[in-house]
Scaffold this active site. Structure first.
Site, PDB file in Angstrom:
ATOM      1  N   GLU A  55      -6.078  -4.666  10.142  1.00 13.96           N
ATOM      2  CA  GLU A  55      -4.770  -3.539  10.571  1.00 13.96           C
ATOM      3  C   GLU A  55      -5.035  -2.893  12.036  1.00 13.96           C
ATOM      4  O   GLU A  55      -6.135  -1.940  11.800  1.00 13.96           O
ATOM      5  CB  GLU A  55      -4.778  -2.600   9.412  1.00 13.96           C
ATOM      6  CG  GLU A  55      -4.511  -3.286   8.120  1.00 13.96           C
ATOM      7  CD  GLU A  55      -3.724  -2.424   7.178  1.00 13.96           C
ATOM      8  OE1 GLU A  55      -2.857  -2.535   6.545  1.00 13.96           O
ATOM      9  OE2 GLU A  55      -4.483  -1.147   7.183  1.00 13.96           O
ATOM     10  N   GLY A  84       2.776  -1.291   4.361  1.00  8.50           N
ATOM     11  CA  GLY A  84       2.476   0.289   3.897  1.00  8.50           C
ATOM     12  C   GLY A  84       4.125   0.630   3.642  1.00  8.50           C
ATOM     13  O   GLY A  84       4.566   0.502   2.731  1.00  8.50           O
ATOM     14  N   GLY A  85       4.757   1.433   4.727  1.00  4.20           N
ATOM     15  CA  GLY A  85       6.018   1.736   4.637  1.00  4.20           C
ATOM     16  C   GLY A  85       7.355   0.780   3.973  1.00  4.20           C
ATOM     17  O   GLY A  85       7.834   1.328   3.162  1.00  4.20           O
ATOM     18  N   ASN A 107       0.690  -1.475  -0.077  1.00  2.00           N
ATOM     19  CA  ASN A 107      -0.006  -0.150  -0.011  1.00  2.00           C
ATOM     20  C   ASN A 107       0.895   1.136   0.100  1.00  2.00           C
ATOM     21  O   ASN A 107       1.507   1.737   1.098  1.00  2.00           O
ATOM     22  CB  ASN A 107      -0.885   0.033   1.205  1.00  2.00           C
ATOM     23  CG  ASN A 107      -1.964   1.188   1.498  1.00  2.00           C
ATOM     24  OD1 ASN A 107      -1.975   1.942   0.356  1.00  2.00           O
ATOM     25  ND2 ASN A 107      -2.221   1.553   2.496  1.00  2.00           N
ATOM     26  N   TRP A 108       1.025   1.805  -1.064  1.00  2.00           N
ATOM     27  CA  TRP A 108       1.984   2.970  -1.152  1.00  2.00           C
ATOM     28  C   TRP A 108       1.494   4.281  -0.626  1.00  2.00           C
ATOM     29  O   TRP A 108       2.226   5.108  -0.414  1.00  2.00           O
ATOM     30  CB  TRP A 108       2.319   3.179  -2.871  1.00  2.00           C
ATOM     31  CG  TRP A 108       3.089   2.085  -3.338  1.00  2.00           C
ATOM     32  CD1 TRP A 108       3.595   0.869  -3.033  1.00  2.00           C
ATOM     33  CD2 TRP A 108       3.615   2.028  -4.666  1.00  2.00           C
ATOM     34  NE1 TRP A 108       4.299   0.296  -4.044  1.00  2.00           N
ATOM     35  CE2 TRP A 108       4.282   1.073  -5.159  1.00  2.00           C
ATOM     36  CE3 TRP A 108       3.427   3.139  -5.887  1.00  2.00           C
ATOM     37  CZ2 TRP A 108       5.021   0.700  -6.146  1.00  2.00           C
ATOM     38  CZ3 TRP A 108       4.194   2.824  -7.085  1.00  2.00           C
ATOM     39  CH2 TRP A 108       4.903   1.723  -7.295  1.00  2.00           C
ATOM     40  N   LYS A 109       0.235   4.098  -0.462  1.00  2.00           N
ATOM     41  CA  LYS A 109      -0.498   5.498   0.301  1.00  2.00           C
ATOM     42  C   LYS A 109      -0.103   6.558  -0.702  1.00  2.00           C
ATOM     43  O   LYS A 109      -0.001   6.398  -1.965  1.00  2.00           O
ATOM     44  CB  LYS A 109       0.002   5.841   1.773  1.00  2.00           C
ATOM     45  CG  LYS A 109      -0.072   4.427   2.511  1.00  2.00           C
ATOM     46  CD  LYS A 109      -0.149   4.786   4.002  1.00  2.00           C
ATOM     47  CE  LYS A 109      -0.306   3.479   4.778  1.00  2.00           C
ATOM     48  NZ  LYS A 109      -0.252   3.649   6.185  1.00  2.00           N
ATOM     49  N   GLY A 135       1.976   2.705  10.861  1.00  2.00           N
ATOM     50  CA  GLY A 135       2.976   3.487  10.645  1.00  2.00           C
ATOM     51  C   GLY A 135       3.532   3.883  11.982  1.00  2.00           C
ATOM     52  O   GLY A 135       4.207   5.070  12.145  1.00  2.00           O
ATOM     53  N   SER A 161       2.921  -1.897  10.505  1.00  2.00           N
ATOM     54  CA  SER A 161       4.428  -2.094  10.614  1.00  2.00           C
ATOM     55  C   SER A 161       5.094  -3.367  10.395  1.00  2.00           C
ATOM     56  O   SER A 161       5.941  -3.837  11.176  1.00  2.00           O
ATOM     57  CB  SER A 161       4.761  -1.625  12.132  1.00  2.00           C
ATOM     58  OG  SER A 161       4.392  -0.126  12.394  1.00  2.00           O
ATOM     59  N   HIS A 178      -9.806   1.526   4.526  1.00  2.00           N
ATOM     60  CA  HIS A 178      -8.514   1.770   5.237  1.00  2.00           C
ATOM     61  C   HIS A 178      -8.724   2.785   6.255  1.00  2.00           C
ATOM     62  O   HIS A 178      -9.525   3.632   6.387  1.00  2.00           O
ATOM     63  CB  HIS A 178      -7.400   2.163   4.397  1.00  2.00           C
ATOM     64  CG  HIS A 178      -6.118   2.262   5.030  1.00  2.00           C
ATOM     65  ND1 HIS A 178      -5.652   3.268   5.833  1.00  2.00           N
ATOM     66  CD2 HIS A 178      -4.860   1.399   4.675  1.00  2.00           C
ATOM     67  CE1 HIS A 178      -4.491   2.883   6.123  1.00  2.00           C
ATOM     68  NE2 HIS A 178      -4.062   1.918   5.647  1.00  2.00           N
ATOM     69  N   GLU A 224      -7.214   4.868   7.552  1.00  2.00           N
ATOM     70  CA  GLU A 224      -7.030   6.559   7.343  1.00  2.00           C
ATOM     71  C   GLU A 224      -8.262   7.128   6.392  1.00  2.00           C
ATOM     72  O   GLU A 224      -8.437   8.122   6.839  1.00  2.00           O
ATOM     73  CB  GLU A 224      -5.637   6.613   6.385  1.00  2.00           C
ATOM     74  CG  GLU A 224      -4.421   6.099   7.184  1.00  2.00           C
ATOM     75  CD  GLU A 224      -3.284   5.764   6.484  1.00  2.00           C
ATOM     76  OE1 GLU A 224      -3.138   5.849   5.363  1.00  2.00           O
ATOM     77  OE2 GLU A 224      -2.202   5.184   7.326  1.00  2.00           O
TER      78      GLU A 224
HETATM   79  P1  PGA Z   1       2.578   0.306   7.578  1.00  2.00           P
HETATM   80  O1  PGA Z   1       0.944   0.506   7.068  1.00  2.00           O
HETATM   81  O2  PGA Z   1       3.067  -1.072   7.172  1.00  2.00           O
HETATM   82  O3  PGA Z   1       3.401   1.495   7.278  1.00  2.00           O
HETATM   83  O4  PGA Z   1       2.069   0.387   9.065  1.00  2.00           O
HETATM   84  C1  PGA Z   1       0.278  -0.407   6.650  1.00  2.00           C
HETATM   85  C2  PGA Z   1      -1.144   0.115   6.126  1.00  2.00           C
HETATM   86  O5  PGA Z   1      -1.601   1.043   6.474  1.00  2.00           O
HETATM   87  O6  PGA Z   1      -1.607  -0.463   5.219  1.00  2.00           O
END
Ligand code: PGA
Length: 250
Positions: free
Chosen positions: A167, A233-234, A9-11, A173, A212, A95, A97
Site C-alpha cells: 500500500e 478502503g473507501g 478495510n472499513w477503517k 485515501g 484508492s 497498516h 495509518e
Molecule cells: P483506500 O484505502 O482504498 O481508501 O485508499 C486502502 C487502505 O488503506 O487499506
C-alpha cells in the site's frame, strides 16, 4: 495456483444499521463471486454482529489491528485469542495509518504478526513507502526494511500462512492509484526478495495491492502477474463498488 483475495478495510466507519445493509448486499451477491476469496476487516465492536451475519456465507472476516501481547494489564488492547473467539480469519497488521498515527514501529508490527499467527490468524502485513521516499528512489529499500524485521523475527516459513499488502502511502485515501506497472514492479520485487529465501513460499504468497482501488481501476491492477487481489478502503463501504471490485478477480 495462488489464491486471489479481496479484503475490505472499513477503517473507523460504520454503525450497526449501515453494516447490516452493506453485508446483506454482499451476501446476496456471493453466489456470483465464486472465483474470489472475500473478507471484510471491521472495527472491533462489530465483530460479534459480523460473525452472526457472515457465518453461513463464503465471506470471511477479520480485524484491523491486534495487541502484540497475549493477555495482561494492557488497557484498551485486544488480543489475538479474543479475535479468534469472534471467528476472525484475518487481521491487518502494520497498516500505514497505525505506523504513522499510532507510532507502530517495524519491531512492533513484527511482534503483532507473530501474535496473530500463534493463534492461527492470517496476518495481512501492510508495507509501503511515502511519496517523499518514492521520490528519493527509496521505495524498494523501505519495503525491504519493513519486511526484513518480520522475516528476522518470525522466520521466512511464517509467510506460508500470511498475506502481504503493498500500500503506497501516497495512494491511500487520496484518489491517486499506483499505475498497474508501478504496482507490479514493487510486487515483483517483493516476491523476488522472498523467493531468494524460499521459492515455494514466495510463489504461493498472496500479495495484495491497496491504495484508492475502485471498480474503475480494479481490473487493470488485478491482471498484473504479481498482484493477487486488493486491500480496499473507501470503496469497500459502497456495496456496488466492492462487489464490482470482487468481480474484477478472474
Ligand atoms: P483506500 O484505502 O482504498 O481508501 O485508499 C486502502 C487502505 O488503506 O487499506
Amino acid at each position: 495456483m495462488r489464491k486471489k483475495l479481496v479484503v475490505g478495510n472499513w477503517k473507523m466507519h460504520g454503525n450497526l444499521v449501515e453494516n447490516k445493509q452493506l453485508l446483506d448486499a454482499l451476501v446476496t451477491d456471493q453466489t456470483e463471486l465464486k472465483n474470489a476469496q472475500i473478507a471484510v476487516c471491521v472495527p472491533f465492536p462489530y465483530l460479534h454482529s459480523i460473525k452472526e451475519n457472515l457465518r453461513q456465507t463464503n465471506i470471511s472476516w477479520g480485524a484491523q489491528n491486534l495487541s502484540q501481547f497475549d493477555k495482561g494489564a494492557y488497557t484498551g488492547e485486544v488480543s489475538a485469542s479474543m479475535l479468534k473467539d469472534f471467528g476472525c480469519k484475518y487481521v491487518i497488521v502494520g497498516h500505514s495509518e497505525r505506523r504513522a498515527l499510532f507510532g507502530e514501529t517495524n519491531q512492533v508490527v513484527a511482534e503483532k504478526f507473530i501474535a496473530a499467527q500463534k493463534m492461527g490468524l492470517i496476518p495481512i502485513l501492510c508495507v509501503g513507502e511515502t511519496l517523499e521516499q518514492r521520490e528519493d528512489g527509496l521505495a524498494e529499500k523501505i519495503i525491504e526494511e519493513q519486511l526484513s524485521v518480520v522475516i528476522e523475527l518470525a522466520g521466512i516459513d511464517a509467510f506460508d500462512k500470511s498475506v502481504i499488502a503493498y500500500e503506497p502511502v501516497w495512494a491511500i485515501g487520496t484518489g491517486k492509484t499506483a499505475s498497474p506497472q508501478q504496482a507490479q514492479e514493487v510486487h515483483a520485487s517483493i516476491r523476488k526478495g522472498l523467493r531468494d529465501k524460499n521459492r515455494e513460499i514466495a510463489d504461493e504468497l498472496a500479495i495484495l495491492y491497496g491504495g484508492s482501488v475502485k471498480a474503475s481501476n480494479a481490473t487493470e491492477l488485478f491482471v498484473m502477474d504479481d498482484i493477487d487481489g486488493g486491500l480496499i478502503g473507501g470503496a469497500s463501504l459502497i456495496a456496488s463498488e466492492f462487489i464490482s471490485i470482487c468481480r474484477a478477480i478472474k
